[in-house]
Design an enzyme around this catalytic site. Structure first.
Site, mmCIF file in Angstrom:
data_model
loop_
_atom_site.group_PDB
_atom_site.id
_atom_site.type_symbol
_atom_site.label_atom_id
_atom_site.label_comp_id
_atom_site.label_asym_id
_atom_site.label_seq_id
_atom_site.Cartn_x
_atom_site.Cartn_y
_atom_site.Cartn_z
ATOM 1 N N MET A 46 0.798 -1.338 -0.028
ATOM 2 C CA MET A 46 0.154 0.005 -0.027
ATOM 3 C C MET A 46 1.053 1.167 0.110
ATOM 4 O O MET A 46 0.430 2.260 0.389
ATOM 5 C CB MET A 46 -0.869 0.057 1.125
ATOM 6 N N GLY A 47 1.977 1.074 -0.485
ATOM 7 C CA GLY A 47 2.950 2.126 -0.385
ATOM 8 C C GLY A 47 3.700 2.615 0.751
ATOM 9 O O GLY A 47 3.759 1.733 1.815
ATOM 10 N N ALA A 48 4.073 3.878 0.682
ATOM 11 C CA ALA A 48 4.867 4.347 2.004
ATOM 12 C C ALA A 48 5.901 3.461 2.126
ATOM 13 O O ALA A 48 6.108 2.735 3.454
ATOM 14 C CB ALA A 48 3.831 4.713 3.218
ATOM 15 N N GLY A 95 11.558 -2.700 4.922
ATOM 16 C CA GLY A 95 10.813 -4.062 5.037
ATOM 17 C C GLY A 95 10.314 -4.425 3.700
ATOM 18 O O GLY A 95 10.254 -5.520 3.248
ATOM 19 N N HIS A 96 9.656 -3.499 3.051
ATOM 20 C CA HIS A 96 8.984 -3.720 1.543
ATOM 21 C C HIS A 96 10.306 -4.153 0.613
ATOM 22 O O HIS A 96 10.295 -5.196 -0.099
ATOM 23 C CB HIS A 96 8.469 -2.481 1.017
ATOM 24 N N LYS A 132 5.732 -9.838 9.500
ATOM 25 C CA LYS A 132 4.912 -8.729 10.521
ATOM 26 C C LYS A 132 3.579 -9.001 10.507
ATOM 27 O O LYS A 132 2.977 -9.003 11.299
ATOM 28 C CB LYS A 132 5.544 -7.439 10.213
ATOM 29 N N GLN A 134 -2.376 -12.064 8.323
ATOM 30 C CA GLN A 134 -2.599 -11.624 6.708
ATOM 31 C C GLN A 134 -2.113 -12.666 5.990
ATOM 32 O O GLN A 134 -2.612 -13.327 4.780
ATOM 33 C CB GLN A 134 -2.114 -10.085 6.268
ATOM 34 N N SER A 160 4.709 1.094 7.900
ATOM 35 C CA SER A 160 4.428 2.456 7.218
ATOM 36 C C SER A 160 4.031 3.243 8.207
ATOM 37 O O SER A 160 4.021 4.529 8.287
ATOM 38 C CB SER A 160 3.444 2.446 6.359
HETATM 39 O O1 PAF Z 1 0.116 -5.447 3.822
HETATM 40 C C1 PAF Z 1 -0.493 -4.671 2.959
HETATM 41 O O2 PAF Z 1 0.233 -3.735 2.554
HETATM 42 C C2 PAF Z 1 -2.096 -4.818 2.304
HETATM 43 O O3 PAF Z 1 -2.822 -5.478 3.337
HETATM 44 C C3 PAF Z 1 -1.913 -5.723 0.995
HETATM 45 C C4 PAF Z 1 -1.393 -7.048 1.229
HETATM 46 C C5 PAF Z 1 -1.170 -5.065 -0.167
HETATM 47 C C6 PAF Z 1 -3.378 -5.829 0.567
HETATM 48 O O4 PAF Z 1 -3.707 -4.376 0.260
#
Ligand code: PAF
Length: 287
Positions: free
Chosen positions: A30-32, A36-37, A151, A155, A188
């Protein structure tokens, strides 16, 4: 880096990638973006030939409209970061592109008890929204491997279940949580912490570590969860849960007796200075 806003254009491009026998790795975000990303992108680069990252702040997974409004949007900066790790493709769709049918939906995924515990309990509807967007993104990207961070443990389990329900051939790779030097899990949301709260925030990781240190010494670690909850409260946090759970058949169940060889995790959510932070540790086994 190629950039696509429309799914039809991205699909056409990826069809050519597949025709040239290259594997596709996918990192939905979801950006920001933070390190970690970027570590997910790096893991994807090691395991697949072409890496797609999506940035889409998904409205259907925010149970709290204020949280959605405050979600940081830093696209210019994100693009620089994605270029710095040589990401191949960025997918940057609009809400209309992802939800031509509108945001309301009768669609319902059966995530079992994963939807009613931990995050599910405190964020009703959140995982239906995550399921809906991840399902759509996977239909568009059709990756070989999907990379997500530990983290967001719950999910990851939700997505694993989504893949099973939809008979998807995609392989989910769960990558370790990236932490700041003081142990705070990268998120984020950390950017929204005041300097004083940022200083206090690593207490979350310390609380989890203490529970981990007591694991295997009788059932005291279960009391440790209650103690951690109270200790965080005294330090000015507003904890929502500190729960120890056992993983059985990709479902999480509260642990109330010795776990044998099952995978055991401790998961925590707490508010600090108006920011909701989550973290978890694996106490035994693996995901
Ligand atoms: O973890 C996230 O950033 C969101 O939940 C995801 C997996 C991109 C779904 O919108």
């Amino acid at each position: 880096m190629y950039q696509f806003k429309r799914s039809t254009d991205l699909k056409k491009h990826l069809d050519l990638v597949r025709k040239s026998n290259k594997s596709i790795g996918f990192v939905p975000t979801m950006g920001a973006l933070h390190n970690g990303h970027l570590s997910l992108i790096q893991a994807a680069k090691e395991k697949t030939d072409v890496v797609v990252c999506s940035i889409f702040v998904n409205p259907t997974q925010f149970n709290d409209p204020k949280d959605f409004e405050k979600y940081p949007i830093t696209v210019e900066d994100d693009i620089k970061k994605l270029n710095s790790v040589s990401t191949d493709i960025l997918f940057l769709p609009s809400v209309e592109e992802m939800y031509p049918e509108g945001l309301e939906s009768d669609l319902h995924y059966d995530f079992g008890n994963l939807e009613t515990i931990l995050e599910g309990k405190f964020r009703p509807g959140h995982f239906q929204g995550v399921g809906r967007i991840v399902h759509k993104l996977l239909d568009i990207v059709q990756p070989n491997q999907l990379f997500m961070g530990q983290k967001d443990l719950q999910q990851c389990l939700i997505v694993r279940r989504l893949l099973a329900i939809t008979h998807s051939p995609v392989k989910l790779v769960v990558c370790p949580t990236e932490r700041e030097k003081d142990g705070l899990a990268m998120s984020s949301r950390n950017a929204r912490l005041s300097p004083a709260a940022r200083k206090k925030a690593p207490a979350i990781y310390q609380a989890l570590l203490e529970i981990k240190n007591n694991f295997g010494k009788g059932l005291h670690f279960l009391e440790g969860a209650h103690e951690a909850f109270d200790a965080l409260k005294k330090q000015g946090f507003e904890p929502e849960y500190v729960d120890i759970l056992q993983l059985d058949d990709d479902m999480l169940h509260p642990l109330d007796q010795p776990p044998g060889n099952a995978t055991v995790v401790v998961a925590l959510a707490a508010w600090l200075d108006g920011v909701r932070l989550i973290d978890n540790l694996i106490l035994q086994g693996n995901l």
